[in-house]
Design an enzyme around this catalytic site. Sequence first.
Site: not given
Length: 521
Positions: A97, A199, A263, A324-325
């Site tokens: 990431d 990200d 993302e 994860h969000d």
Amino acid sequence: MTTWWQSGTIYQVYPRSFQDSDGDGVGDLKGIAARLDHLVALGVDAVWLSPIFPSPMADFGYDVADYCDVDPRFGTLADFDALLAAAHDRGLKLLLDFVPNHSSDQHPWFVESRSSRTNPKRDWYIWRDARPDGSPPNNWISDFGGSAWQWEEATGQYYYHAFLKEQPDLNWRNPDVRQAMMDVLRFWLDRGVDGFRIDVLWHMIKHADFPDNPANPAYAPAMGEMHRVLQHHSTDQPEVHGIAAEMRGIADGYAGDRVLIGEIYLPVERLMDYYGLGAPGVHLPFNFQLIDAAWDARSLATMIAEYEAALPAGGWPNWVLGNHDRPRIATRVGEAQARVAAVLLLTLRGTPTIYYGDEIGMTDGAIPANRAVDPRELREPGLGLGRDPVRTPMPWNASAHAGFSTAEPWLPMGEDWPTRNVAAQAADAASMLALNRDLLALRRKHAALAVGNFVLIATVGDVLAYERRLGDERIVVALNLGTSEQQVALPTGEVMLSSVVGPASIGTLRANEAIILRVTG
């Protein structure tokens, strides 16, 4: 010829919550290495690790203090090299990431930048004077609520942070920043990583003049304060595509089909630009539509068709059910439909990403107020925006702390861990884990499911159906998104898989049933 990332499946690991090897209640790299055989048995092709870099953990690793090392909580660079080697030995790819939009305020770059207006690294971050009345330079709002500008008394200016004040945004208009961050990519690629998830890629460039963002006419407080304005000037600026193209050029310069995944939370028509404008962009701009989709056959059919139609020439699709969000799929649609969703994810055309724990049907954990640690929740409590519930530790077995750790985990275990765990489901041929293993085995065995063409079949009632074709092979997928039996006209064939236990019928779909049919007629 297709690449591994087109035919393969990606599995996201949240390192803090996967496996603790040293008894401190926090997952780590040695723990991940110890569980790689689970991923091999599951049948995925690549592992994406959420951030593992040194960090004060204000935002649990998304505030990076050193881009070229490993946080001691997770291990060492030697532990990372061992994990990478162990993954490659098992035929697994490993993705990192990359967090390029912002650093930690404890990164040496920012320590220098904030020290004085004349420091050489001052322009590595975004500093602006106050308005004449002393207020912030504009009305931009942090994604975690409150102004996105933080006043620094020592130097008499504001700095910009799209997220926490501990996460100052880097100034990607500065060529030295750009070079330093491209060198970070090369550092890890040279080490052997197979790619990156990038990200908040769409945040990386801001409008050069920093105008106010327009008010959001649809804003309601329950949405979270970040939605009070529309991020027209603080995100998705044209210059970001040049950055993506440079990253792509670096990745493509390495052997082994390294992959870049961006993302990007944008409408489909704007998302497509991240495949590249004039030059190739990221290989896979993340497609999050299934996360927010209305869970009915007609809405899903329309969404899938519009996404497929929007793809640029050569653009490869991808699909995500959770991360994860965002709330877990089993929480959003229920346990029975989560099985249907697994069939959907793993049979649509494109690269699927599985979030850890979804393969056993994990739901959002119950987090007592005194155990909440996510800054999103702590800054705007009571709105249901906290991400702790989707980050609870992986339950491996029915032993103490679910086999995740020998100590109290950093977040509470999900309430059903004594029965919903990997060991229990591995022994149950009717489990969610068994279903996911069977689905991934079918993808490997039948190229039509992995890389074949996609043809939507007319939606009838609660049934979503489509065909995957490659050469002479035709496979039909039919999903009942309803809770009652549905009659459906399908071609003659053999049922290869059903999401419901018991004999399947080609003409009748049981409630909450999805089937995969090899066409023989």
